[in-house]
Design an enzyme around this catalytic site. Sequence first.
Site, PDB file in Angstrom:
ATOM      1  N   CYS A   7     -24.430  22.172 -19.616  1.00  0.00           N
ATOM      2  CA  CYS A   7     -24.417  23.493 -18.974  1.00  0.00           C
ATOM      3  C   CYS A   7     -23.995  23.387 -17.516  1.00  0.00           C
ATOM      4  O   CYS A   7     -24.806  23.033 -16.653  1.00  0.00           O
ATOM      5  CB  CYS A   7     -25.793  24.137 -19.098  1.00  0.00           C
ATOM      6  SG  CYS A   7     -25.899  25.733 -18.295  1.00  0.00           S
ATOM      7  N   CYS A  22     -25.861  25.660 -15.108  1.00  0.00           N
ATOM      8  CA  CYS A  22     -27.218  25.189 -14.782  1.00  0.00           C
ATOM      9  C   CYS A  22     -27.173  24.029 -13.791  1.00  0.00           C
ATOM     10  O   CYS A  22     -27.960  23.972 -12.851  1.00  0.00           O
ATOM     11  CB  CYS A  22     -27.951  24.683 -16.020  1.00  0.00           C
ATOM     12  SG  CYS A  22     -27.770  25.673 -17.487  1.00  0.00           S
ATOM     13  N   ASP A  23     -26.290  23.077 -14.015  1.00  0.00           N
ATOM     14  CA  ASP A  23     -26.400  21.789 -13.326  1.00  0.00           C
ATOM     15  C   ASP A  23     -25.260  21.469 -12.358  1.00  0.00           C
ATOM     16  O   ASP A  23     -25.342  20.479 -11.635  1.00  0.00           O
ATOM     17  CB  ASP A  23     -26.487  20.660 -14.379  1.00  0.00           C
ATOM     18  CG  ASP A  23     -27.720  20.823 -15.266  1.00  0.00           C
ATOM     19  OD1 ASP A  23     -28.737  21.331 -14.762  1.00  0.00           O
ATOM     20  OD2 ASP A  23     -27.664  20.455 -16.447  1.00  0.00           O
TER      21      ASP A  23
END
Length: 310
Positions: free
Chosen positions: A134, A137-138
Amino acid sequence: MSVRNVMILGSGPAGLTAALYTARANLKPLVVEGYEPGGQLTLTTEVENFPGFPDGIMGPDLMEAMRNQAARFGAEYVSGNASKVDLSSRPFTVTVDGGQTYQTKAIIVATGASAKWLGLENEQKLVGRGVSSCATCDGFFFRDKDLAVVGGGDSAMEEATFLTKFARRVTIVHRRDELRASKVMQDRAFQNEKIDFLWNKQVVDVHGVDEGQVTGLRLKDTVTGEESDFACDGLFLAIGHRPNTEIFKGQLSLDDVGYIQAIDRTHTNVPGVFVAGDVQDLLYRQAITAAGSGCMAAMDCEKWLEAEEA
Ligand code: NAP
């Protein structure tokens, strides 16, 4: 056997928000937590885009807080996976882990989708240590780093393009010499000066287990079979998601990829069965959108139960 008002299958943001709302409506929901209690967020580290946490929050902590919040209003939990559902007659029957069965008037399906992984031993050891599925997300954690993105579809182009906001270089590693992505997404990636392509390459190993952080990849040329090493600080998988809908096949209306098709808001083709979160969402796939749809499913479910009992 007593008949529950509502069972919620899945315990990610969609399932737990549905649990909170149905619990506060006094429906005493029973949540079947699934193989990954807390869902995909428990696989990530810090979540910085869930509103209300200006300093960010760790994914597992956010999910534990959601779980506790719903429990406070009477939600109950059963660990394990819903291995079978019978939606052919009411009350519906849900079997957990092939053993215990439950009967329920309504069901909210929030079983999510799982990112596809390459299936390499070291890949799994390095999830959260440079391996991610992701970028949203990261990506932020990879400022000025060299990254590899695996895949040749729209997700890979989108993730690679997004990652160039942070990374020094992003290399798209694709197993063929032709992309599957739409023309517009391909062009965007081709025109981005920070993006390179490695064609006809399959990742066969991830380096960095001893260092506790990704240091590179072992690649195999899919045409010549030749192997080589590629140095990078992070590996993002964008090889697709798989909706967790196996047990609903032949009972709920699914699209050709397997996502559940809602027929009216969160109602499915089976009256009394509602759907929320990533299991019906190919596009947004965010914790906050999943939570929002969990709230909607709970409210639709509550209204439906009221009407049934009127
Ligand atoms: P996808 O279209 O199925 O593409 C998956 C890619 O991963 C393919 O290029 C495939 O290679 C590769 N792949 C699959 N398994 C692999 C493996 N084991 N090893 C190496 N490579 C592997 O999935 P997606 O990109 O997630 O897209 C899914 C759907 O969402 C599509 O309909 C897409 O259009 C849509 N989507 C749209 C947007 C947007 O419009 N903004 C953004 C993201 C996704 P091959 O090509 O060789 O099969």
